[in-house]
Design a protein around this motif. Structure first.
Motif, PDB file in Angstrom:
ATOM      1  N   THR A 108       0.840  -1.185   0.000  1.00 29.48           N
ATOM      2  CA  THR A 108       0.000   0.000   0.000  1.00 29.48           C
ATOM      3  C   THR A 108       0.877   1.237   0.000  1.00 29.48           C
ATOM      4  OG1 THR A 108      -0.154  -0.028   2.403  1.00 29.48           O
ATOM      5  CG2 THR A 108      -1.926  -1.108   1.174  1.00 29.48           C
ATOM      6  N   GLY A 109       0.354   2.255  -0.528  1.00 31.94           N
ATOM      7  CA  GLY A 109       1.076   3.519  -0.607  1.00 31.94           C
ATOM      8  C   GLY A 109       0.682   4.228  -1.880  1.00 31.94           C
ATOM      9  N   GLU A 110       0.949   5.484  -1.906  1.00 28.34           N
ATOM     10  CA  GLU A 110       0.550   6.343  -3.021  1.00 28.34           C
ATOM     11  C   GLU A 110       1.162   5.884  -4.350  1.00 28.34           C
ATOM     12  OE1 GLU A 110      -1.636   9.572  -4.345  1.00 28.34           O
ATOM     13  OE2 GLU A 110      -1.864   8.543  -2.458  1.00 28.34           O
ATOM     14  N   GLN A 111       2.335   5.270  -4.336  1.00 23.61           N
ATOM     15  CA  GLN A 111       3.003   4.919  -5.580  1.00 23.61           C
ATOM     16  C   GLN A 111       2.682   3.510  -6.088  1.00 23.61           C
ATOM     17  OE1 GLN A 111       4.468   5.021  -2.609  1.00 23.61           O
ATOM     18  NE2 GLN A 111       6.289   3.749  -2.499  1.00 23.61           N
ATOM     19  N   TYR A 112       2.009   2.678  -5.309  1.00 24.78           N
ATOM     20  CA  TYR A 112       1.760   1.292  -5.712  1.00 24.78           C
ATOM     21  C   TYR A 112       0.458   1.137  -6.500  1.00 24.78           C
ATOM     22  CZ  TYR A 112       5.600  -0.018  -2.697  1.00 24.78           C
ATOM     23  OH  TYR A 112       6.827  -0.134  -2.143  1.00 24.78           O
ATOM     24  N   ILE A 113       0.554   0.397  -7.598  1.00 22.11           N
ATOM     25  CA  ILE A 113      -0.592   0.061  -8.441  1.00 22.11           C
ATOM     26  C   ILE A 113      -0.703  -1.458  -8.475  1.00 22.11           C
ATOM     27  CG2 ILE A 113      -1.550   0.179 -10.782  1.00 22.11           C
ATOM     28  CD1 ILE A 113      -1.444   2.915  -9.373  1.00 22.11           C
ATOM     29  N   GLU A 114      -1.843  -1.984  -8.070  1.00 25.98           N
ATOM     30  CA  GLU A 114      -2.057  -3.434  -8.044  1.00 25.98           C
ATOM     31  C   GLU A 114      -2.191  -3.949  -9.479  1.00 25.98           C
ATOM     32  OE1 GLU A 114      -2.120  -7.045  -6.243  1.00 25.98           O
ATOM     33  OE2 GLU A 114      -1.867  -5.151  -5.182  1.00 25.98           O
ATOM     34  N   ALA A 115      -1.251  -4.810  -9.885  1.00 26.50           N
ATOM     35  CA  ALA A 115      -1.245  -5.375 -11.235  1.00 26.50           C
ATOM     36  C   ALA A 115      -2.374  -6.390 -11.400  1.00 26.50           C
ATOM     37  CB  ALA A 115       0.099  -6.048 -11.519  1.00 26.50           C
ATOM     38  N   ILE A 116      -2.697  -6.667 -12.631  1.00 26.34           N
ATOM     39  CA  ILE A 116      -3.713  -7.668 -12.940  1.00 26.34           C
ATOM     40  C   ILE A 116      -3.029  -9.030 -12.928  1.00 26.34           C
ATOM     41  CG2 ILE A 116      -5.321  -8.499 -14.689  1.00 26.34           C
ATOM     42  CD1 ILE A 116      -5.407  -5.517 -15.675  1.00 26.34           C
ATOM     43  N   SER A 117      -3.504  -9.909 -12.075  1.00 27.82           N
ATOM     44  CA  SER A 117      -2.919 -11.235 -11.964  1.00 27.82           C
ATOM     45  C   SER A 117      -3.019 -11.969 -13.303  1.00 27.82           C
ATOM     46  CB  SER A 117      -3.643 -12.038 -10.878  1.00 27.82           C
ATOM     47  OG  SER A 117      -3.048 -13.307 -10.745  1.00 27.82           O
ATOM     48  N   GLY A 118      -1.895 -12.481 -13.784  1.00 22.37           N
ATOM     49  CA  GLY A 118      -1.862 -13.178 -15.062  1.00 22.37           C
ATOM     50  C   GLY A 118      -1.608 -12.254 -16.235  1.00 22.37           C
ATOM     51  N   ALA A 119      -1.580 -10.957 -15.985  1.00 23.91           N
ATOM     52  CA  ALA A 119      -1.343  -9.976 -17.048  1.00 23.91           C
ATOM     53  C   ALA A 119      -0.366  -8.910 -16.554  1.00 23.91           C
ATOM     54  CB  ALA A 119      -2.662  -9.345 -17.478  1.00 23.91           C
ATOM     55  N   THR A 120       0.701  -9.383 -15.913  1.00 20.97           N
ATOM     56  CA  THR A 120       1.642  -8.427 -15.320  1.00 20.97           C
ATOM     57  C   THR A 120       2.392  -7.632 -16.384  1.00 20.97           C
ATOM     58  OG1 THR A 120       3.270 -10.195 -15.114  1.00 20.97           O
ATOM     59  CG2 THR A 120       1.960  -9.674 -13.163  1.00 20.97           C
ATOM     60  N   VAL A 121       2.678  -8.221 -17.541  1.00 21.58           N
ATOM     61  CA  VAL A 121       3.383  -7.480 -18.591  1.00 21.58           C
ATOM     62  C   VAL A 121       2.517  -6.333 -19.080  1.00 21.58           C
ATOM     63  CG1 VAL A 121       4.386  -7.628 -20.905  1.00 21.58           C
ATOM     64  CG2 VAL A 121       4.780  -9.471 -19.278  1.00 21.58           C
ATOM     65  N   SER A 122       1.244  -6.598 -19.293  1.00 24.52           N
ATOM     66  CA  SER A 122       0.311  -5.551 -19.727  1.00 24.52           C
ATOM     67  C   SER A 122       0.170  -4.490 -18.637  1.00 24.52           C
ATOM     68  CB  SER A 122      -1.057  -6.152 -20.049  1.00 24.52           C
ATOM     69  OG  SER A 122      -0.959  -7.129 -21.054  1.00 24.52           O
ATOM     70  N   SER A 123       0.051  -4.926 -17.386  1.00 21.80           N
ATOM     71  CA  SER A 123      -0.068  -3.987 -16.261  1.00 21.80           C
ATOM     72  C   SER A 123       1.179  -3.122 -16.145  1.00 21.80           C
ATOM     73  CB  SER A 123      -0.278  -4.750 -14.951  1.00 21.80           C
ATOM     74  OG  SER A 123      -1.444  -5.528 -14.996  1.00 21.80           O
TER      75      SER A 123
END
Length: 189
Positions: free
Chosen positions: A153-168
């Protein structure tokens, strides 16, 4: 032998006429296609910077030479700049991802819009879902964003899409590129 030549000439005439018709059709529809693309871009600009009344494209070569940057628009209201919309195209899993990133003049991300992409349908294509994109909205531009699957958690973190980390990761790279341009070049204009 004569029959083969005759068939060859007939085929040549048919393909030449078909090619000519396709070429003419392309010339006629090209202008319409460009007008629609401009209208879609205009709608996206208004969506990302709703308080702006006018948009002007910035064509400074030194700004457009930056990583992933395609186009830059300044949005203004009553002659005062209220923000910028930056078109970027980071490399995703299966090709380039066209994106628009809106940033207010105060340094807050007002929105991200995913345009054309060839990411995997049903998985990588989830980068365009509001549940993913909305993570960027109302966040500041002070720090680079970091894609995570660990739930940090934190202002800079973006939760990636599981199974689509390259796209995220590509979307995060695109937003970071726009963020960097804003902080380094546009913020103090």
């Amino acid at each position: 032998m004569r029959e083969i030549i005759k068939l060859g000439l007939i085929l040549l005439i048919i393909t030449s006429v078909a090619g000519l018709i396709l070429g003419i059709t392309n010339d006629i529809t090209q202008e319409i296609i460009q007008e629609r693309a401009l209208e879609e871009t205009r709608e996206a600009l208004v969506t990302l910077l709703p308080e702006a009344e006018e948009f002007d494209i910035i064509e400074e070569a030194e700004l457009l030479d930056r990583r992933f940057i395609q186009e830059i628009y300044s949005g203004s209201k009553n002659g005062e700049i209220v923000g910028y919309t930056i078109k970027v195209n980071p490399q995703g899993y299966d090709g380039r991802i066209e994106m628009l990133v809106g940033i207010s003049s105060e340094g807050t991300i007002t929105g991200v819009k995913i345009g054309d992409h060839t990411e995997t349908p049903g998985l990588g294509s989830k980068i365009a879902d509001a549940s993913y994109i909305d993570q960027f909205v109302d966040r500041g531009t002070e720090e680079e964003f970091i894609s995570t699957l660990g739930g940090e958690t934190g202002e800079q973190y973006i939760e990636a899409i599981s199974g689509a980390t390259v796209s995220s990761d590509a979307v995060v790279d695109g937003v970071n590129s726009a963020r960097s341009l804003f902080v380094e070049e546009l913020q103090d204009r």
